[in-house]
Design a protein around this motif. Structure first.
Motif, PDB file in Angstrom:
ATOM      1  N   ASP A   1       0.813  -1.204   0.000  1.00 22.51           N
ATOM      2  CA  ASP A   1       0.000   0.000   0.000  1.00 22.51           C
ATOM      3  C   ASP A   1       0.850   1.258   0.000  1.00 22.51           C
ATOM      4  O   ASP A   1       0.610   2.190  -0.758  1.00 22.51           O
ATOM      5  CB  ASP A   1      -0.897  -0.030   1.248  1.00 22.51           C
TER       6      ASP A   1
ATOM      7  N   TYR B   1      -2.562  -0.159  -5.207  1.00 24.68           N
ATOM      8  CA  TYR B   1      -2.724   0.546  -3.937  1.00 24.68           C
ATOM      9  C   TYR B   1      -3.181   1.956  -4.271  1.00 24.68           C
ATOM     10  O   TYR B   1      -3.179   2.369  -5.428  1.00 24.68           O
ATOM     11  CB  TYR B   1      -1.383   0.619  -3.199  1.00 24.68           C
TER      12      TYR B   1
ATOM     13  N   GLY C   1      -5.724  -2.716   0.930  1.00 26.82           N
ATOM     14  CA  GLY C   1      -6.581  -1.688   1.526  1.00 26.82           C
ATOM     15  C   GLY C   1      -7.742  -2.298   2.300  1.00 26.82           C
ATOM     16  O   GLY C   1      -8.033  -3.492   2.205  1.00 26.82           O
TER      17      GLY C   1
ATOM     18  N   SER D   1      -9.193   2.785   4.851  1.00 31.43           N
ATOM     19  CA  SER D   1      -8.048   3.274   4.097  1.00 31.43           C
ATOM     20  C   SER D   1      -8.431   4.540   3.335  1.00 31.43           C
ATOM     21  O   SER D   1      -9.603   4.908   3.231  1.00 31.43           O
ATOM     22  CB  SER D   1      -7.562   2.203   3.116  1.00 31.43           C
TER      23      SER D   1
ATOM     24  N   LEU E   1     -11.796  -3.340  -2.195  1.00 31.05           N
ATOM     25  CA  LEU E   1     -10.388  -3.186  -1.846  1.00 31.05           C
ATOM     26  C   LEU E   1      -9.841  -4.500  -1.300  1.00 31.05           C
ATOM     27  O   LEU E   1     -10.599  -5.362  -0.841  1.00 31.05           O
ATOM     28  CB  LEU E   1     -10.225  -2.074  -0.813  1.00 31.05           C
TER      29      LEU E   1
END
Length: 825
Positions: free
Chosen positions: A322, A748, A768, A772, A787
């Motif tokens: 991420d 990400y 995620g 997030s 996600l």
């Protein structure tokens, strides 16, 4: 001649046909299958460039190393200058003689595909080009690609004369391939000369070459007597399937490809990088060039990934993909050395013990296969974690930030003339900024600990709505937040409205991707003033993580220009009210369900409100902390210029291949000879290529999961269902590729990506969760989001039709992608 048939060419025709065209002619001469076509010669380009007075227009910006100005000037001439009538007529005639089919139009520079500089990816390729007008436009664009800032910088770093380079353009009949990809006759990733490497995928190969998708990998043994008469045959030793359920070619075709590759290596005299296509049981060759990364380059030791405990693995999987999508360069470790003590402080604050010696060793690493968090051992203090989380939630972190932390940050980053400071003063300033960053970040993490309350909140949510709906309700409970991220997005949208209001003098250059042209008109200059004001306030936005080597918008606004280009076609900003309504509805639903338990509903609402406040604090503090990284980047840029001007660095950007200790010793006068420096940089570049390959491979393995071939499962982070065309965006340089109504698919996101959500009809990410950046903004904008769909960017093809179900957390892969995208090759 203006055009030459490929079948007429050989390696001797490099000055006429460029590296790509000459090599293709050589392959045809060997009797190998190559799609027919012709070349618009380099001499034709040179004649056209003289007619457009290239030398007169480009000498000054080249001398000043102003790549952006040179690129803008060249693009204007190439795309809008009048073609010589003889050139236009000859190209049309050659295309008609070919049968006027769909063609690939490929750049072929005369300095390209040489043994010491491949130029891979520097110039443009266009696929599925149909018709004479489209062909002529693609020809112009290929000529213009000789002058992009990327190509100019590449040539400058290798001492190649810009005005002495010409470019030919190859026009070939498209191969409607069943599979395509790249063969390396030696393995360039693991630096293995005893084996070969093939990467292939269904469809056209440009998606692999340009990095838009990852294919399946085949490792093949390489005979010791390869290239000699009677040599043994290559054999497949391992396969890495990166797309569950993908079709695969026959082993016989792969073996045939490997044999052809060894034949090409023997013919050209060095290891080869071969682009190919399989169609109708035949191996078609699209390109062959030397591998330039194996020229006796020494690699540095790369520490293997240490054994990880369960906590380290979970932290690694949740953070690396991420926040750190690419591997750090050596000087980036300076930044990690600043951050790691703050991470250790947070673990100790939560109740863990951290080995200080291990922490110091980690901070001093030059190379990493992955960013391994410190090993932590639980202590009795961990029993107090619920009380710690509650205390964190109840603290006024925003008040602390406004009154104590932010003033310290602004004081450390105060505006000053870096050019007037000597080297020692610059280093002292950097140390001061680093100290503020470490201390502030550690304290800030104490506030972030409060977000562990999401686990507590989830219990009554599951009780109220069930496990299946819980992710959506959890997401709705943190919808409608007014964050620093949303403020930047709104400001960017407002900037796009000013562009639209200014008319074609502003929107034209933006749509054409040539913002430098804005300086040529009064309206454009007025808009650039607005852009400067925007960057002054909102330019502390990273694109590829908080790396010292990754410039923020204020230093490199390229991602911002890409976002603005897309926002020109958006008429209305997202409504904040919709997120507020979802929040109130979710809160009411849960509190109604738990009303039978005295006091639980009120306690739940209070915790949710504090959790929302903690998220707003996280977003705000993240933005402000980026100011410190930006200030460090300014210092590093100043030092890089000095080392380059003193003759110590080949190019300023090479500073990121130094360690912090090396940088300090060089500034103190202990500089190696120029030859030693060049060898060091060459060695570090080669090592980084291997490290980054391992980093990406580990990230993929960590995120891979099983499941049906046509369905991906993740977290339903924003409710709703949408069907549409997937646009796979690999990094910030691809922002401008997203069009309104497409579904954004990426590994990400960080805050810099979220303006894309104004354009996107839906979002799918590899990593995620419900709180997030991507989840918060997707809910605010009211678009479905799934996600944490591991492997999404590997299994979803660019342009493929998909169905995103944000309610169930599912992504269904529908029809295959259409070909025809621009690629670099």
């Amino acid at each position: 001649m203006i055009t030459r048939q490929l079948s007429e060419l050989s390696r001797a025709d490099l000055p006429i046909a460029g590296g790509k065209g000459a090599n293709l002619g050589e392959l045809i001469g060997l009797g190998l299958a190559v799609p027919p076509g012709f070349v618009v010669t380099a001499g034709t380009y040179a004649e056209q460039a003289r007619a457009w007075q290239f030398a007169e227009h480009l000498t000054a910006p080249i001398a000043a190393r102003n790549w952006e100005a040179a690129a803008a000037t060249a693009a204007e001439l190439c795309l809008h200058g009048a073609l010589l009538p003889a050139v236009e007529l000859a190209v049309r005639d050659a295309y008609r003689e070919l049968g006027a089919p769909l063609v690939a139009v490929r750049s072929s520079a005369t300095a390209e595909d040489l043994a010491d500089a491949s130029f891979a990816g520097q110039h443009d390729t266009y696929l599925e080009v149909a018709g004479e007008s489209a062909l002529l436009l693609s020809l112009r664009r290929c000529w213009a690609s000789l002058w992009t800032p990327r190509a100019l910088d590449y040539r400058a770093a290798r001492g190649i004369d810009h005005l002495g380079v010409a470019i030919a353009v190859v026009v070939q009949r498209m191969v409607q391939s069943e599979f395509a990809g790249v063969l390396f006759t030696v393995d360039p990733v693991d630096q293995r000369t005893d084996r070969m490497l093939v990467e292939l995928a269904p469809g056209l190969g440009e998606a692999i070459v340009s990095g838009h998708t990852s294919g399946d990998l085949y490792h093949l043994s390489r005979p010791l007597d390869a290239g000699k008469p009677g040599a043994g045959a290559p054999a497949i030793t391992a396969r890495e399937r990166r797309g569950a359920g993908r079709p695969a070619p026959s082993d016989a075709l792969v073996h045939e490809l490997a044999r052809i590759g060894l034949r090409l290596e023997a013919h050209f005299g060095c290891p080869q990088d071969v682009e190919f296509a399989f169609a109708g049981g035949v191996v078609h060759l699209l390109q062959s060039r030397p591998i330039t990364t194996l020229r006796d380059v020494e690699l540095e030791a790369i520490p293997p990934l240490p054994p990880l405990n369960r906590m380290q693995r979970r932290l690694l999987e949740s953070n690396d993909n991420d926040r750190f999508p690419v591997a750090p360069k050596p000087l980036d470790q300076w930044g990690f050395g600043i951050v790691l003590p703050a991470v250790a402080h947070t673990l100790q604050f939560a109740g863990f013990a951290v080995d200080e010696a291990e922490l110091r060793a980690s901070a001093e690493q030059v190379w990493r296969e992955a960013l391994v968090p410190p090993r932590a051992r639980p202590t009795l203090r961990l029993l107090a974690l619920p009380r710690t989380v509650a205390a964190s939630l109840g603290h006024d972190w925003m008040g602390w930030w406004e009154n104590e932390a932010l003033p310290r940050i602004l004081d450390a980053c105060d505006l000053t003339d870096l050019g007037a400071m000597d080297d020692a003063a610059l280093l002292r300033r950097a140390d001061r900024i680093a100290g503020v960053l470490t201390e502030t970040l550690g304290k800030r993490f104490e506030g972030i600990v409060g977000q562990a309350a999401t686990l507590l909140v989830r219990i009554p949510v599951v009780f109220a709505v069930g496990r299946k709906r819980a992710p959506v309700i959890m997401g709705d409970l943190v919808s409608g937040l007014r964050t620093r991220t949303s403020e930047v997005n709104e400001a960017l949208f407002d900037l796009s409205r000013k562009a639209v209001g200014a008319g074609p003098e502003v929107t034209g250059p933006l749509r054409d991707g040539r913002p430098d042209e804005l300086r040529e008109t009064e309206a454009g200059r007025a808009f650039l003033a607005e852009v400067d004001a925007f960057l002054a306030e909102h330019g502390y936005r990273e694109s590829t993580g908080l790396f010292l080597s990754a410039s923020m918008w204020r230093r490199d606004p390229t991602p911002m220009w890409g976002l603005l280009r897309g926002l020109l076609d958006v008429s209305e900003p997202p409504s904040e009210a919709a997120g507020q309504r979802r929040y109130r509805a979710a809160l009411a639903e849960v509190t109604r369900a738990v009303r039978f338990i005295p006091g639980l509903g009120a306690a739940f609402a209070q915790v949710v409100e504090r959790l929302r406040t903690a998220i707003v604090f996280r977003e705000r503090s993240h933005f402000d902390l980026a100011r410190l990284f930006s200030a460090l980047q300014d210092i590093i840029a100043a030092l890089a210029r000095r080392l380059h001007e003193r003759g110590h660095l080949p190019v300023p950007e090479d500073i990121f291949y130094l360690t912090r200790a090396e940088l300090r010793s060089w500034l103190e006068g202990q500089v190696p000879s120029r030859g030693e420096v060049e060898r060091l940089v060459r060695r570090r570049r080669a090592t980084y290529a291997v490290v980054n390959g391992r980093w990406q491979k580990w990230a993929f393995a960590a995120g891979s999961q099983g499941g049906a071939a046509d369905v991906l499962r993740g977290v339903g982070a924003s409710s709703g269902v949408v069907r549409g065309r997937a646009r796979v965006i690999c990094d910030e340089h691809g922002f401008e590729r997203l069009r309104a109504g497409e579904i954004l698919v990426c590994r990400y996101t960080n805050p810099a990506w979220t303006p894309l959500f104004t354009l996107a009809a839906g979002v799918v990410t590899n990593t995620g969760g419900a709180v997030s950046h991507a989840a918060i903004v997707a809910r605010e904008y009211g678009i479905p989001a799934v996600l944490g769909a591991a492997g999404a960017t590997e299994r979803i093809a660019d342009g493929q039709e998909i169905l995103v179900d944000g309610n169930e957390g599912l992504v269904t892969l529908l029809r295959p992608a259409n070909a025809g995208e621009v690629a670099h090759g």
